[in-house]
Design an enzyme around this catalytic site. Structure first.
Site, PDB file in Angstrom:
ATOM      1  N   LYS A  53       0.845  -1.209   0.000  1.00  0.00           N
ATOM      2  CA  LYS A  53       0.000   0.000   0.000  1.00  0.00           C
ATOM      3  C   LYS A  53       0.874   1.250   0.000  1.00  0.00           C
ATOM      4  CE  LYS A  53      -3.823  -2.378   2.270  1.00  0.00           C
ATOM      5  NZ  LYS A  53      -4.507  -2.797   3.466  1.00  0.00           N
ATOM      6  N   GLN A  97      -5.157  -1.710   9.621  1.00  0.00           N
ATOM      7  CA  GLN A  97      -4.981  -3.011   8.976  1.00  0.00           C
ATOM      8  C   GLN A  97      -5.560  -4.127   9.841  1.00  0.00           C
ATOM      9  OE1 GLN A  97      -3.814  -3.380   5.906  1.00  0.00           O
ATOM     10  NE2 GLN A  97      -3.806  -5.599   5.873  1.00  0.00           N
ATOM     11  N   ASP A 120     -11.407   2.438   3.683  1.00  0.00           N
ATOM     12  CA  ASP A 120     -11.538   0.982   3.626  1.00  0.00           C
ATOM     13  C   ASP A 120     -12.993   0.575   3.403  1.00  0.00           C
ATOM     14  OD1 ASP A 120      -9.722  -1.034   3.787  1.00  0.00           O
ATOM     15  OD2 ASP A 120      -9.739  -1.195   5.962  1.00  0.00           O
TER      16      ASP A 120
HETATM   17  N1  GUN Z   1      -6.565  -7.107   5.763  1.00  0.00           N
HETATM   18  C1  GUN Z   1      -6.666  -7.775   4.595  1.00  0.00           C
HETATM   19  N2  GUN Z   1      -7.306  -7.030   3.675  1.00  0.00           N
HETATM   20  C2  GUN Z   1      -7.615  -5.863   4.283  1.00  0.00           C
HETATM   21  C3  GUN Z   1      -8.304  -4.686   3.847  1.00  0.00           C
HETATM   22  O1  GUN Z   1      -8.744  -4.558   2.699  1.00  0.00           O
HETATM   23  N3  GUN Z   1      -8.439  -3.706   4.789  1.00  0.00           N
HETATM   24  C4  GUN Z   1      -7.958  -3.842   6.047  1.00  0.00           C
HETATM   25  N4  GUN Z   1      -8.158  -2.825   6.892  1.00  0.00           N
HETATM   26  N5  GUN Z   1      -7.331  -4.917   6.479  1.00  0.00           N
HETATM   27  C5  GUN Z   1      -7.167  -5.913   5.593  1.00  0.00           C
END
Ligand code: GUN
Length: 309
Positions: A53, A97, A120
């Site tokens: 990211k 996350q 998100d």
């Molecule tokens: N963990 C795995 N995929 C994601 C996601 O798209 N967002 C978040 N916050 N955590 C994740």
């Protein structure tokens, strides 16, 4: 039939190019779009996802930062941090996350995020808006799947989409998008899950089959109709002695066999994964531009908002 490969890296690069243009235009207006990611603990998959990211954010010129906290961080401290980030105008997007360590209530953390910074798309307000067909942030993997379909010429409109999996992160929002009266939607949707007795009877009916189960090789060739479009959202690490790491990533679909029957298929890795990150960048520029404007899709479909009915 040998399937067309829907290349997530190529489509993600397209989206990131569009995001970069928006970043430049925002900068021209004196706005520096910013994305902050909170990572609690050392889960190797999460560390790797967050690194990806940050890389994408850097590529499109977003201001970005990862705040790394120890696994033993208390829920109270994490809530305090989220509240501070909510109030910090230099961060337009805030992402925590997942998964979080077991002593932290994920729901409480997601609920603490300001919906207008929830890039998100996980806050119940944004989930509710999605299902009601109202402007809001859409979670990144489902948004990425819809973009892959649209941009590779497989508009879900009028098609029978079968979604295997009902997670809050992917399955449910994907169903919301596919059934919506909007660009990228208008499909007839079947949802299958662990309580579905004869999974294959449903998957064989799919024009568009989306696997989101998190179990390697679950979708085998006999479960797929000739000419179907198959989207594999699964990312599973399986042992592989030939690799230095001792493992490799596979999806939920038996790729080689299914590719012989499908019209199109996404690979793992290099399919949905890059799209998830690209849509996070997209959501961040939307947040910095004043918030969701009713568009679920960048570029060619701008102007197509949700509508009722
Ligand atoms: N963990 C795995 N995929 C994601 C996601 O798209 N967002 C978040 N916050 N955590 C994740």
């Amino acid at each position: 039939m040998t399937a067309q490969i829907i290349d997530g890296k190529v489509i993600a690069a397209q989206v990131l190019g569009e995001v970069q243009e928006r970043v430049t235009s925002l900068r021209g207006r004196g706005i520096e779009p910013g994305l902050v990611v909170v990572l609690v603990g050392e889960d190797p998959a999460s560390v790797s996802y967050v690194r990806g990211k940050m890389r994408d954010a850097g590529e499109v010129g977003l201001r970005s930062e990862t705040l790394r906290l120890p696994a033993e961080t208390s829920q109270e401290d994490l809530l305090r941090l989220v509240h501070n980030l909510n109030e910090d105008p230099s961060w337009h997007g805030v992402l925590v996350q997942l998964p979080l360590p077991p002593h932290i209530d994920e729901r409480a953390i997601i609920l603490a995020l300001k919906p207008e910074k929830d890039v998100d798309g996980l806050h119940p307000v944004n989930v509710g808006r999605l299902f009601r067909g109202e402007p809001g942030f859409v979670s990144c993997t489902p948004a990425g799947v819809i973009q892959m379909l649209l941009r590779s010429g497989f508009d879900p409109a009028g098609k029978h989409a079968v979604v295997c999996g009902r997670s809050n992160l992917v399955g449910k929002p994907l169903v919301g998008l596919l059934m919506q009266k909007a660009v990228g939607g208008n499909a007839t949707v079947t949802v299958c899950h662990t309580g579905t007795p004869d999974l294959a009877a449903h998957t064989r009916q799919a024009d568009i089959l989306i696997a989101v189960m998190g179990r390697p090789g679950t979708i085998t060739a006999d479960m797929v109709r000739y000419g179907a479009v198959v989207i594999d959202v699964g990312v599973n690490a399986i042992p592989d002695a030939s690799k230095k790491s001792g493992q490799r990533l596979v999806g939920d679909v038996d790729y080689a066999a299914v590719a012989e029957k499908a019209a199109a298929i996404t690979p793992v890795p290099g399919g949905v994964g890059p799209m998830t990150r690209a849509m996070l960048m997209w959501n961040t520029v939307i947040a910095a531009s004043g918030g969701p404007d009713g568009h679920i899709a960048p570029a060619h479909s701008v102007g197509a908002g949700h509508s009722r009915g």
